[in-house]
Design a protein around this motif. Structure first.
Motif, PDB file in Angstrom:
ATOM      1  N   MET A   1       0.842  -1.188   0.000  1.00  0.00           N
ATOM      2  CA  MET A   1       0.000   0.000   0.000  1.00  0.00           C
ATOM      3  C   MET A   1       0.886   1.249   0.000  1.00  0.00           C
ATOM      4  O   MET A   1       2.049   1.194   0.364  1.00  0.00           O
ATOM      5  CB  MET A   1      -0.919   0.014   1.217  1.00  0.00           C
ATOM      6  N   GLY A   2       0.306   2.342  -0.404  1.00  0.00           N
ATOM      7  CA  GLY A   2       1.018   3.611  -0.372  1.00  0.00           C
ATOM      8  C   GLY A   2       0.701   4.350   0.909  1.00  0.00           C
ATOM      9  O   GLY A   2      -0.027   3.864   1.775  1.00  0.00           O
ATOM     10  N   PRO A   3       1.226   5.549   1.056  1.00  0.00           N
ATOM     11  CA  PRO A   3       0.935   6.316   2.269  1.00  0.00           C
ATOM     12  C   PRO A   3      -0.532   6.748   2.296  1.00  0.00           C
ATOM     13  O   PRO A   3      -1.117   7.079   1.274  1.00  0.00           O
ATOM     14  CB  PRO A   3       1.867   7.526   2.165  1.00  0.00           C
ATOM     15  N   ARG A   4      -1.111   6.711   3.473  1.00  0.00           N
ATOM     16  CA  ARG A   4      -2.502   7.129   3.637  1.00  0.00           C
ATOM     17  C   ARG A   4      -2.532   8.369   4.514  1.00  0.00           C
ATOM     18  O   ARG A   4      -2.144   8.316   5.676  1.00  0.00           O
ATOM     19  CB  ARG A   4      -3.318   6.024   4.281  1.00  0.00           C
ATOM     20  N   LEU A   5      -2.980   9.466   3.961  1.00  0.00           N
ATOM     21  CA  LEU A   5      -3.070  10.721   4.705  1.00  0.00           C
ATOM     22  C   LEU A   5      -4.510  11.209   4.680  1.00  0.00           C
ATOM     23  O   LEU A   5      -5.202  11.100   3.670  1.00  0.00           O
ATOM     24  CB  LEU A   5      -2.155  11.777   4.084  1.00  0.00           C
ATOM     25  N   HIS A   6      -4.955  11.735   5.783  1.00  0.00           N
ATOM     26  CA  HIS A   6      -6.294  12.307   5.860  1.00  0.00           C
ATOM     27  C   HIS A   6      -6.260  13.709   5.246  1.00  0.00           C
ATOM     28  O   HIS A   6      -5.202  14.333   5.088  1.00  0.00           O
ATOM     29  CB  HIS A   6      -6.761  12.371   7.315  1.00  0.00           C
ATOM     30  N   ASN A   7      -7.436  14.224   4.909  1.00  0.00           N
ATOM     31  CA  ASN A   7      -7.515  15.545   4.288  1.00  0.00           C
ATOM     32  C   ASN A   7      -6.943  16.627   5.196  1.00  0.00           C
ATOM     33  O   ASN A   7      -6.324  17.578   4.728  1.00  0.00           O
ATOM     34  CB  ASN A   7      -8.955  15.867   3.915  1.00  0.00           C
ATOM     35  N   ALA A   8      -7.152  16.493   6.503  1.00  0.00           N
ATOM     36  CA  ALA A   8      -6.623  17.491   7.431  1.00  0.00           C
ATOM     37  C   ALA A   8      -5.095  17.488   7.401  1.00  0.00           C
ATOM     38  O   ALA A   8      -4.458  18.546   7.434  1.00  0.00           O
ATOM     39  CB  ALA A   8      -7.129  17.223   8.843  1.00  0.00           C
ATOM     40  N   SER A   9      -4.507  16.311   7.316  1.00  0.00           N
ATOM     41  CA  SER A   9      -3.043  16.222   7.250  1.00  0.00           C
ATOM     42  C   SER A   9      -2.525  16.840   5.958  1.00  0.00           C
ATOM     43  O   SER A   9      -1.512  17.543   5.951  1.00  0.00           O
ATOM     44  CB  SER A   9      -2.600  14.768   7.323  1.00  0.00           C
ATOM     45  N   LEU A  10      -3.216  16.573   4.845  1.00  0.00           N
ATOM     46  CA  LEU A  10      -2.803  17.154   3.565  1.00  0.00           C
ATOM     47  C   LEU A  10      -2.932  18.671   3.575  1.00  0.00           C
ATOM     48  O   LEU A  10      -2.064  19.376   3.051  1.00  0.00           O
ATOM     49  CB  LEU A  10      -3.632  16.557   2.431  1.00  0.00           C
ATOM     50  N   ALA A  11      -4.004  19.186   4.178  1.00  0.00           N
ATOM     51  CA  ALA A  11      -4.184  20.639   4.250  1.00  0.00           C
ATOM     52  C   ALA A  11      -3.095  21.265   5.111  1.00  0.00           C
ATOM     53  O   ALA A  11      -2.549  22.325   4.773  1.00  0.00           O
ATOM     54  CB  ALA A  11      -5.570  20.966   4.814  1.00  0.00           C
ATOM     55  N   TRP A  12      -2.739  20.620   6.241  1.00  0.00           N
ATOM     56  CA  TRP A  12      -1.686  21.144   7.098  1.00  0.00           C
ATOM     57  C   TRP A  12      -0.342  21.136   6.375  1.00  0.00           C
ATOM     58  O   TRP A  12       0.415  22.108   6.459  1.00  0.00           O
ATOM     59  CB  TRP A  12      -1.594  20.307   8.377  1.00  0.00           C
ATOM     60  N   LEU A  13      -0.036  20.032   5.644  1.00  0.00           N
ATOM     61  CA  LEU A  13       1.217  19.983   4.881  1.00  0.00           C
ATOM     62  C   LEU A  13       1.253  21.072   3.813  1.00  0.00           C
ATOM     63  O   LEU A  13       2.277  21.733   3.615  1.00  0.00           O
ATOM     64  CB  LEU A  13       1.380  18.611   4.218  1.00  0.00           C
ATOM     65  N   GLY A  14       0.112  21.255   3.129  1.00  0.00           N
ATOM     66  CA  GLY A  14       0.058  22.308   2.119  1.00  0.00           C
ATOM     67  C   GLY A  14       0.263  23.688   2.729  1.00  0.00           C
ATOM     68  O   GLY A  14       0.947  24.539   2.156  1.00  0.00           O
ATOM     69  N   HIS A  15      -0.302  23.909   3.902  1.00  0.00           N
ATOM     70  CA  HIS A  15      -0.132  25.201   4.576  1.00  0.00           C
ATOM     71  C   HIS A  15       1.327  25.407   4.990  1.00  0.00           C
ATOM     72  O   HIS A  15       1.895  26.483   4.791  1.00  0.00           O
ATOM     73  CB  HIS A  15      -1.054  25.273   5.797  1.00  0.00           C
TER      74      HIS A  15
END
Length: 133
Positions: free
Chosen positions: A103-117
Motif C-alpha cells: 500500500m502507499g501512504p494514507r493521509l487524511h484531508n486534514a493532514s494534507l491541508a496542514w502539509l500544504g499550509h
C-alpha cells in the motif's frame, strides 16, 4: 438400501486435453492469420539479488579467513559471519518488499491541508493547476 452412485464398479478414466490456441481462423471464402503474442523479455530484477547474494556469501566465507590467530579469534569470526548474514537478510527483505508494495501512504484531508499550509501551497491554487491542461 443402496444409493445409485454407491456401486463399487470401477469408473472409466477420462482425460481431457486443452486445445492449442488456433492461430488461423477460417471463414467462408477467406483465411486470416493472427500473430502470436510477443515473447516476454527475461526478468532483470533478479540480477541484483544474485549479485549481492554472491557478494555477501563471499564476505561470509572469506571474512573469517582473514582473522588473525588470537584468544578471541573464534568470536571475531562468528561476529563477521553473523554480520554478513544480517546485512544480506536485511538487504534482501528491503529489496523484495519494494518489488510489490502492499500500500502507499494514507493521509487524511486534514493532514494534507496542514502539509500544504506548512509548505506554502494554497489549496485553491493547487486546484486551479489541476483544472488547466
Amino acid at each position: 438400501m443402496r444409493r445409485q452412485d454407491d456401486d463399487n464398479t470401477p469408473k472409466p478414466v477420462t482425460t481431457t486435453t486443452t486445445p492449442e490456441p488456433d492461430t488461423t481462423t477460417t471463414t467462408p471464402g477467406s483465411v486470416t492469420t493472427t500473430p502470436a503474442p510477443p515473447k516476454q523479455p527475461p526478468q532483470t530484477f533478479y540480477v541484483p539479488i544474485f549479485v549481492l547474494t554472491a557478494l555477501f556469501g563471499a564476505m561470509f566465507i572469506i571474512g573469517p579467513l582473514l582473522v588473525r590467530k588470537g584468544p578471541n579469534s573464534g568470536i571475531t569470526r562468528c561476529c563477521i559471519m553473523i554480520s554478513a548474514f544480517c546485512m544480506w537478510i536485511f538487504w534482501t527483505t528491503m529489496y523484495i518488499s519494494q518489488m510489490n508494495p502492499l500500500m502507499g501512504p494514507r493521509l487524511h484531508n486534514a493532514s494534507l491541508a496542514w502539509l500544504g499550509h506548512k509548505w506554502g501551497k494554497n489549496p485553491k491554487s493547487l486546484a486551479a493547476l489541476e483544472e488547466t491542461p
